[in-house]
Scaffold this active site. Structure first.
Site, PDB file in Angstrom:
ATOM      1  N   GLU A 223     -17.918   2.911 -10.660  1.00  9.32           N
ATOM      2  CA  GLU A 223     -17.834   1.887  -9.813  1.00  9.32           C
ATOM      3  C   GLU A 223     -18.435   0.676 -10.278  1.00  9.32           C
ATOM      4  OE1 GLU A 223     -19.415   2.737  -5.641  1.00  9.32           O
ATOM      5  OE2 GLU A 223     -17.263   3.943  -5.277  1.00  9.32           O
ATOM      6  N   GLU A 325     -13.032   9.123  -6.018  1.00  5.60           N
ATOM      7  CA  GLU A 325     -13.727   9.360  -4.853  1.00  5.60           C
ATOM      8  C   GLU A 325     -12.956   9.162  -3.612  1.00  5.60           C
ATOM      9  OE1 GLU A 325     -17.617   7.345  -4.794  1.00  5.60           O
ATOM     10  OE2 GLU A 325     -18.042   7.592  -6.884  1.00  5.60           O
TER      11      GLU A 325
END
Ligand code: CA
Length: 693
Positions: A223, A325
């Protein structure tokens, strides 16, 4: 509490067949099908090595389940259907047990074989450089160091799955809000840091491969929307991306092992972000294969947007894309006493799916569809489906304190107190699992039916039709009046269909609210769906006074609303029209052949306080860029909320909350529209409440 569907031998056989077809041996699967009850299962187990025989028995139609999952016909055989189970080893060390669908306890390694039999074909594991403090105390969050990741990676490999190594390039959590530099790289200039990152990547990957972990892909950072390894400037981040990528290619070449390289970002909903990131990576000639995104449905915008932003990157730069995710809730309960990221109290999240096993299955199915629709999608990973309570919390402080001891000792909470020196956030909020209500196992470790969604995406699953979701929005109203609860509710079924159902509200609840003064009430009612009567309730907050005069356009006077038809074409007026009201008889209607521009407003004298202003509108044929907004003006201060129309009797509810008025004054509140000819619609039921009475 949790509906755990026990499976008959029928589906067990199908799981076996699928596992065989996709090249996964049965290994340590806990085969509990009773041969006496199921000769077919026994025979299949004996002939497990014979793929051809099994293939002929591959089911062509959906199987019976307690959830509904449509088979995805165009799902490629090698499409990644992955789980991230990074906390698993610390869960086991904490004494957590996991079970198969027959209630049989799974061994540490058998857990992975079980996942494989449920359609999981890839395991994602996060890797931290040094998640320990100076005294050697672990930071928690799964203590994802190389040793633990290697152990889990090996179990996954032995179960016939590939492994994605998620390099955080940090000693602890890396996400959009934090990208702390590993302690060992602190103080290095960017060249030295890139070198350290490169060496660390090579060493880690070699160790994993030498241990027999089937690494199929790595992520260069996690991320990395706002930085990586402590660097937040893009030129420096690009240097780190480059070092990581080259290190992976180097190991790949030396070992003769094909390893995909993924970059991973979050916040697909932020316009232009992914396009910009992909451009920067391309301009710097960063060598990668997969552009991966997180997608949490309650934070990350629509699936249409996700598809669009990933497709743009894939098409422009010839990359594969995936969701690294995702997850969703099956319950609102908190299993371990450590608050969950998504709870009923969470502010700002969007919950578009049923909070149930069906809702989880719907999220997995739809995210998979969205990834496929990019034309370059290679997979989906569900995040931490096994991060369940170390002990189920019953609301007692003593149990919570026991849990805290376990998290501190084994690292099975999201953070231990020892991480506080590295991660300021953890210093204050360290604790247990924040996602136990998004797991695919119940709080005691039994698999939910939604855990088999990946398998069902291949073969389909059907269930008796039942209501998946039917909810009404919380309502605001005026004290002393019967709350205007909705007459109907949209009933969503587990098979993906929906319909409107009439609600019968309890008269005495409505009366009690009307007579109880200002406050919040629960009004109960029932509706009929799928041949049964269902309970429903509406939370009603009644405020003392609606300051809007003639809020529902019930009387056609000119003394309250000032209605301005800017083009003077007679396009707007208060009318009695039952086809276009939200409640009562009257509404503010608009229509014309010509371009329309109008304002309706009223001046209201207010005292100091905090207010909320809102209204409702429906309509259609307003073109691509209609202007609709409501506003509150006090002197030079203007509050504005844009809105729009979609269709007949679909009511939008624009609202301006937290209007702060200091001192007595006159405010002008109202609505404004600029729409083309033939646009039509109506406004109704405006309100202005004082919130702090
Ligand atoms: Ca929790």
């Amino acid at each position: 509490m949790i509906n755990r569907c026990r499976f008959g031998t029928k589906l067990f056989c199908m799981g076996l067949v699928l596992a065989l077809l996709t090249g996964c041996g049965q290994g340590g699967t806990d085969t509990t099908a009773d041969p006496a009850e199921s000769p077919a299962a026994s025979e299949e187990a004996e002939n497990a090595g014979d793929v051809t025989d099994q293939a002929e028995e591959m089911p062509t139609g959906p199987v019976e389940s307690s959830i509904f999952v449509e088979a995805v016909k165009d799902l490629p055989e090698d499409f990644i259907t992955g789980f991230d189970v990074s906390s698993y080893l610390t869960e086991r060390n904490s004494g957590v047990h996991f079970y198969d669908y027959d209630g049989k306890e799974l061994s540490e390694e058998g857990f992975f074989t079980f996942l494989r039999s449920c359609g999981v074909n890839y395991i994602r594991l996060r890797l931290w450089v040094d998640p320990y403090d100076e005294a050697g105390h672990a930071y928690g969050g799964g203590n994802c160091d190389l040793t633990n990741v290697t152990t889990m990676g090996k179990w996954a490999t032995d179960a016939g799955m590939k492994v994605l190594i998620d390099f955080h390039y940090s000693d602890f959590w890396a996400d959009p809000s934090k990208q702390y530099c590993p302690k060992a790289w602190e103080g290095m200039d960017i060249d030295a840091k890139a070198q350290a990152l490169s060496e660390y990547t090579v060493e880690s990957l070699n160790a994993l491969l030498d241990a027999g972990v089937d690494v199929g892909m790595v992520q260069i950072g996690n991320e990395t929307t706002g930085g990586m390894a402590g660097e937040t400037s893009w030129p420096k981040m690009l240097q780190l991306f480059d070092a990581g990528s080259k290190a992976v290619r180097e190991v790949s070449a030396a070992k003769g092992k094909d390893i995909g390289i993924a970059v991973h970002f979050a916040n697909p909903e932020k316009e232009g972000k992914y396009k910009n990131f992909a451009y920067k990576l391309s301009a710097a000639h960063i060598d990668y294969d997969v552009f991966a995104s997180s997608y949490y449905p309650y934070w990350h915008g629509s699936l249409e947007n996700l598809t669009a932003v990933l497709k743009e990157v894939a098409d422009t730069y010839d990359k594969k894309v995936m969701v690294a995710e995702t997850s969703y809730m099956y319950t609102w309960e908190d299993g371990d006493g450590s608050g969950n990221t998504e709870s009923r109290e969470t502010v700002g999240s969007v919950w578009d799916y049923a909070v149930s096993e069906q809702g989880q299955a719907d999220v997995i199915s739809k995210v998979t569809r969205a990834v496929l629709d990019t034309g370059a999608g290679i997979g989906v990973f569900y995040w931490e489906p096994a991060w369940i309570p170390v002990q189920v919390w019953n609301g007692e402080e003593t149990v919570y304190l026991e849990n805290q001891k376990i998290w501190e000792t084994y690292g099975s909470g999201w953070a231990s107190s020892y991480s506080g020196g590295y991660d300021a956030d953890a210093a204050q909020y360290y604790g247990g699992s924040a996602v136990d209500n998004q797991a695919l196992f119940d709080f005691e470790g039994h698999p939910l039916e939604s855990l088999r969604t990946y398998l069902y995406l291949r073969i389909g699953a059907v269930a008796p039709v039942s209501v998946s979701r039917a909810e009404v929005e919380p309502l605001l109203g005026a004290a002393g009046e019967i709350p205007e609860v909705p007459k109907t509710v949209t009933v969503e079924y587990n098979n993906g269909t929906s319909e409107e159902a009439e609600i019968t509200w309890k008269e005495e609840d409505l009366q009690a609210a009307a007579e109880g003064g200002a406050g919040t009430y629960t009004v109960n009612g029932t509706y009929e769906a799928a041949g049964e009567t269902h309970a429903i309730s509406c939370q009603v907050t009644l405020n003392t006074k609606n300051y809007i005069v003639n809020p529902g356009f019930e009387t056609a006077t000119g003394h309250d609303w000032e209605i301005i038809d800017h083009n003077n074409i007679g396009c707007v007026a208060i009318e009695n029209d039952l086809n276009n009201v939200l409640s009562g008889n009257g509404c503010l209607k608009f229509w014309s052949e010509q371009d329309q521009s109008f304002t309706a407003q009223q001046v209201i004298h207010l005292e100091s306080g905090t207010y909320r202003f809102g209204g409702h509108l429906e309509g259609g044929d307003a073109g691509d860029s209609p202007v609709f907004f409501i506003f509150v003006q006090e002197g030079d201060m203007v509050y504005r909320e844009d809105t729009s129309v979609s269709s007949w009797q679909v009511w939008e509810n624009p609202e301006i909350a937290d209007i702060v008025i200091t001192g007595e004054c006159d405010v002008t509140v109202g609505l404004h529209a600029e729409v083309p000819g033939k646009a039509w619609g109506a406004f109704d039921d405006f309100y202005l409440y004082k919130l702090d009475e």
